[in-house]
Scaffold this active site. Sequence first.
Site, PDB file in Angstrom:
ATOM      1  N   ASP A   8      14.289  -3.234  -6.532  1.00 39.84           N
ATOM      2  CA  ASP A   8      15.756  -3.433  -7.083  1.00 39.84           C
ATOM      3  C   ASP A   8      15.989  -2.595  -8.043  1.00 39.84           C
ATOM      4  OD1 ASP A   8      14.308  -4.315  -9.508  1.00 39.84           O
ATOM      5  OD2 ASP A   8      14.755  -6.245  -9.069  1.00 39.84           O
ATOM      6  N   CYS A  65      10.051  -4.188  -8.894  1.00 46.47           N
ATOM      7  CA  CYS A  65      11.290  -4.501  -9.678  1.00 46.47           C
ATOM      8  C   CYS A  65      10.799  -4.355 -11.031  1.00 46.47           C
ATOM      9  CB  CYS A  65      11.322  -6.185  -9.322  1.00 46.47           C
ATOM     10  SG  CYS A  65      10.316  -7.473  -9.322  1.00 46.47           S
ATOM     11  N   THR A  67       9.460  -6.749 -13.288  1.00 49.67           N
ATOM     12  CA  THR A  67       8.069  -7.163 -13.701  1.00 49.67           C
ATOM     13  C   THR A  67       7.066  -7.045 -12.439  1.00 49.67           C
ATOM     14  OG1 THR A  67       8.601  -9.496 -12.845  1.00 49.67           O
ATOM     15  CG2 THR A  67       8.935  -8.884 -15.277  1.00 49.67           C
ATOM     16  N   HIS A  98     -11.252  -7.118  -1.681  1.00 52.04           N
ATOM     17  CA  HIS A  98     -11.296  -8.574  -1.355  1.00 52.04           C
ATOM     18  C   HIS A  98     -10.382  -9.158  -0.662  1.00 52.04           C
ATOM     19  CE1 HIS A  98     -14.621  -9.347  -5.015  1.00 52.04           C
ATOM     20  NE2 HIS A  98     -14.692  -7.925  -4.321  1.00 52.04           N
ATOM     21  N   HIS A 134     -15.332 -12.735   2.480  1.00 56.03           N
ATOM     22  CA  HIS A 134     -13.929 -12.298   2.132  1.00 56.03           C
ATOM     23  C   HIS A 134     -13.007 -12.531   3.246  1.00 56.03           C
ATOM     24  CE1 HIS A 134     -15.237 -10.497  -1.651  1.00 56.03           C
ATOM     25  NE2 HIS A 134     -15.728  -9.550  -1.155  1.00 56.03           N
TER      26      HIS A 134
HETATM   27  C1  RB5 Z   1      15.994  -8.008 -12.750  1.00 56.83           C
HETATM   28  O1  RB5 Z   1      16.699  -8.205 -13.919  1.00 56.83           O
HETATM   29  C2  RB5 Z   1      14.690  -8.639 -12.696  1.00 56.83           C
HETATM   30  O2  RB5 Z   1      14.750 -10.118 -12.873  1.00 56.83           O
HETATM   31  C3  RB5 Z   1      13.871  -8.383 -11.566  1.00 56.83           C
HETATM   32  O3  RB5 Z   1      13.613  -6.844 -11.493  1.00 56.83           O
HETATM   33  C4  RB5 Z   1      12.234  -8.826 -11.685  1.00 56.83           C
HETATM   34  O4  RB5 Z   1      11.727  -8.478 -12.729  1.00 56.83           O
HETATM   35  C5  RB5 Z   1      12.142 -10.359 -11.269  1.00 56.83           C
HETATM   36  O5  RB5 Z   1      11.079 -10.829 -10.928  1.00 56.83           O
END
Ligand code: RB5
Length: 152
Positions: A8, A65, A67, A98, A134
């Site tokens: 994203d 993304c 996080t 695993h 596993h």
């Molecule tokens: C975008 O602002 C952010 O929320 C997205 O990239 C991600 O971290 C969501 O889990």
Amino acid sequence: MKIAIGADHAGVRLKDELISFIESLGHQVSDLGCNCSDSVDYPDYAIAVCEQVVAEDVDKGILICGTGIGMTIAANKIPGIRCALVHDLFSAKATREHNDTNVLALGERVIGPGVAQEIIRIWLETDFSQGERHQNRINKVKALEEKYTIHP
Ligand code: RB5
């Protein structure tokens, strides 16, 4: 290997930096976007990458993304996908050995490109351990997937 990659707006910079690195390891990369800094929705890119993995158009997928968490949640809704969010080298190896993960998620706001490269290198070069315990556990996860899938 053939690798599909998607991100994203919060992961696009890391995605673009990683593509040439993955190619330098000898892999073929299919870039499924996004390719701009406008705000987009991570599930759209998770689906694009995971559908190619499930269809076996590619061998593995990588999702980025901010996080890595949203991508991981979305990816693991898709039957056949085993996606791990990884920000350390130990987990990169363990999740292949695993969990036989077929999709890797990373957070651009959490790690830098150097760590991301090493995670990808290890994740791509590590095979599933083939251990019976596993495989049994993965089979139980597959059974859960089947149980909670609504068949029309
Ligand atoms: C975008 O602002 C952010 O929320 C997205 O990239 C991600 O971290 C969501 O889990």
